[in-house]
Design a protein around this motif. Structure first.
Motif, PDB file in Angstrom:
ATOM      1  N   GLU A  60       0.832  -1.210   0.000  1.00  0.00           N
ATOM      2  CA  GLU A  60       0.000   0.000   0.000  1.00  0.00           C
ATOM      3  C   GLU A  60       0.864   1.256   0.000  1.00  0.00           C
ATOM      4  O   GLU A  60       0.528   2.257  -0.624  1.00  0.00           O
ATOM      5  N   GLU A  63       2.060   1.831  -3.447  1.00  0.00           N
ATOM      6  CA  GLU A  63       0.980   2.363  -4.274  1.00  0.00           C
ATOM      7  C   GLU A  63       0.750   3.850  -3.987  1.00  0.00           C
ATOM      8  O   GLU A  63       0.536   4.651  -4.902  1.00  0.00           O
ATOM      9  N   TYR A  66       3.341   5.826  -5.674  1.00  0.00           N
ATOM     10  CA  TYR A  66       3.108   5.815  -7.118  1.00  0.00           C
ATOM     11  C   TYR A  66       2.038   6.852  -7.481  1.00  0.00           C
ATOM     12  O   TYR A  66       2.208   7.651  -8.399  1.00  0.00           O
ATOM     13  N   VAL A  83      -5.459   1.019 -10.057  1.00  0.00           N
ATOM     14  CA  VAL A  83      -4.365   0.078  -9.836  1.00  0.00           C
ATOM     15  C   VAL A  83      -4.935  -1.299  -9.510  1.00  0.00           C
ATOM     16  O   VAL A  83      -5.781  -1.424  -8.622  1.00  0.00           O
ATOM     17  N   ARG A  85      -3.908  -5.388  -8.699  1.00  0.00           N
ATOM     18  CA  ARG A  85      -2.901  -6.409  -8.396  1.00  0.00           C
ATOM     19  C   ARG A  85      -3.362  -7.729  -9.003  1.00  0.00           C
ATOM     20  O   ARG A  85      -4.487  -8.166  -8.765  1.00  0.00           O
TER      21      ARG A  85
END
Length: 384
Positions: A60, A63, A66, A83, A85
């Motif tokens: 997390e 992310e 990002y 996003v 996964r």
């Protein structure tokens, strides 16, 4: 094969110093090219995918870093990244960059800046004429968006008997309209039901909520829209009349009587007197309807306009309540004209982010009448 909207990456970028990697350039290039997807965890040769590559866990924190780069290292920021996964034993990450009407998106390296763009499977840099054309397209899009919202507003306001009482008119248009999606009646009913639940998660039931006075269980078809017609039709109920609609292109409109509300069993305010709580409830219902529609039709940013229409001679007066909960006009500022509140809201925002947008819109509306505090919309969390 890689294309202008698909980019393969074999491994994730490092979580630290992301702004110094190619991530900002890759995101900006996709946004400048109409959106696309970057997939981490795919080996490629000659721009063609050849196999999988394990990226490891995408935490997390990674992310958040990002997403932060997309906002802080690119100007204008790129919001709304999705996003995903993928995989268990061999993990991958897919990042979807949405289409943008705010191009060109620039990235900065020291004292220099550039506008990257996808050129088939490669990333190139825009020339001056390309940047100029994209700026022109941005300004043209903003003009068209404003015209679309204003047209919706005029249409929604036409049915208001503004000579008798003040009406709140609120409209919203998605910044990036998609293809017309004709919801079924059941789907439209679900949107109105969802909105009724959303509004009470951010506001108290201490005023008149317009969505409680429309036929949400049996919406009627309209011109490329579903309409929840008014149910407050009797002489003793007309003061809380309301209409709501969800358009096939994702637009939303809400019209509600806010002047002349009932103040006692047999007493009513004048048509120019507006309870601040009534404005708050209408704004909360409107924002909830935007979010419910965006969920159903997969939209993100909306341009909104909220106004109050009044055709009488007396100036508008926004009423608040005192510490005991009684109506109070001691701080009211008479309004000859209510200035429409315009904003861009992110409908996909959740929790405190969406709450903040709702709170600010309601404040802008009641502040015009001299009222400072909100009483129907829940306070923001302490950290806001």
């Amino acid at each position: 094969m890689e294309t202008d909207d698909l980019d393969w990456k074999s491994e994730l970028p490092p979580a630290k110093s992301l702004s110094q990697t190619d991530v900002p350039k890759d995101i900006a290039a996709m946004a400048n090219s109409g959106g696309g997807m970057i997939v981490y965890g795919v080996e490629e040769k000659g721009k063609a995918a050849t196999g999988r590559s394990d990226t490891g866990e995408f935490s997390e924190g990674h992310e958040r870093a990002y997403r932060s780069v997309a906002v802080t290292a690119i100007s204008p920021p790129v919001f709304g990244l999705e996003v995903y996964r993928l995989g268990v034993e061999c993990q991958a990450v897919a990042v979807i960059i949405p289409a943008s009407v705010d191009g060109p998106h620039l990235i900065y390296k020291n004292d220099f800046f550039g506008a990257p763009v996808r050129n088939d499977a490669d990333t190139a840099w825009m020339k001056e004429r390309q940047i100029e054309a994209m700026y022109r397209a941005r300004f043209d899009e903003r003009r068209r968006a404003t015209e679309a919202v204003d047209s919706l507003y005029v249409e929604a306001a036409e049915g208001c008997d503004a000579a008798d009482r003040a009406w709140l008119v609120a409209v919203a248009h998605p910044r990036i309209p998609g293809a017309l999606t004709r919801l079924t009646r059941d789907e439209a009913r679900a949107v109105f039901d969802d909105a009724r639940a959303i509004t009470l998660s951010f506001s108290k039931n201490v005023g008149v909520h317009p969505l409680e006075n429309v036929e949400h269980l049996n919406p009627r078809p309209g011109l490329r829209r579903w309409v929840a017609p008014n149910t407050a039709t009797g002489d003793r109920s007309v003061w809380k009349s309301a209409w709501a609609s969800v358009h096939h292109d994702g637009s939303v409109s809400l019209t509600a009587a806010v002047g002349g509300h009932r103040k006692s069993a047999d007493g009513y305010f004048e048509g120019w007197e507006i309870e601040g709580r009534g404005i708050e409830c209408a704004v909360a219902d409107f924002m909830a309807l935007i979010q419910a529609t965006a969920r159903a039709l997969h939209h993100d940013e909306y341009d909104v306009r909220i106004g109050i229409e009044w055709g009488g001679e007396r100036p508008l007066t926004v009423l608040t309540v005192d510490g005991s909960g009684y109506t109070y006009d001691g701080v009211s500022t008479p309004l000859r004209t209510f200035t429409s509140v315009r904003s861009t809201v992110t409908a996909s925002a959740t929790g405190s982010d969406f709450h903040r947008q709702l709170h600010e819109l309601a404040e802008d509306c009641v502040n015009q009448g001299g009222v400072t505090y909100l009483h129907a919309i829940n306070p923001l969390p302490a950290d806001d």
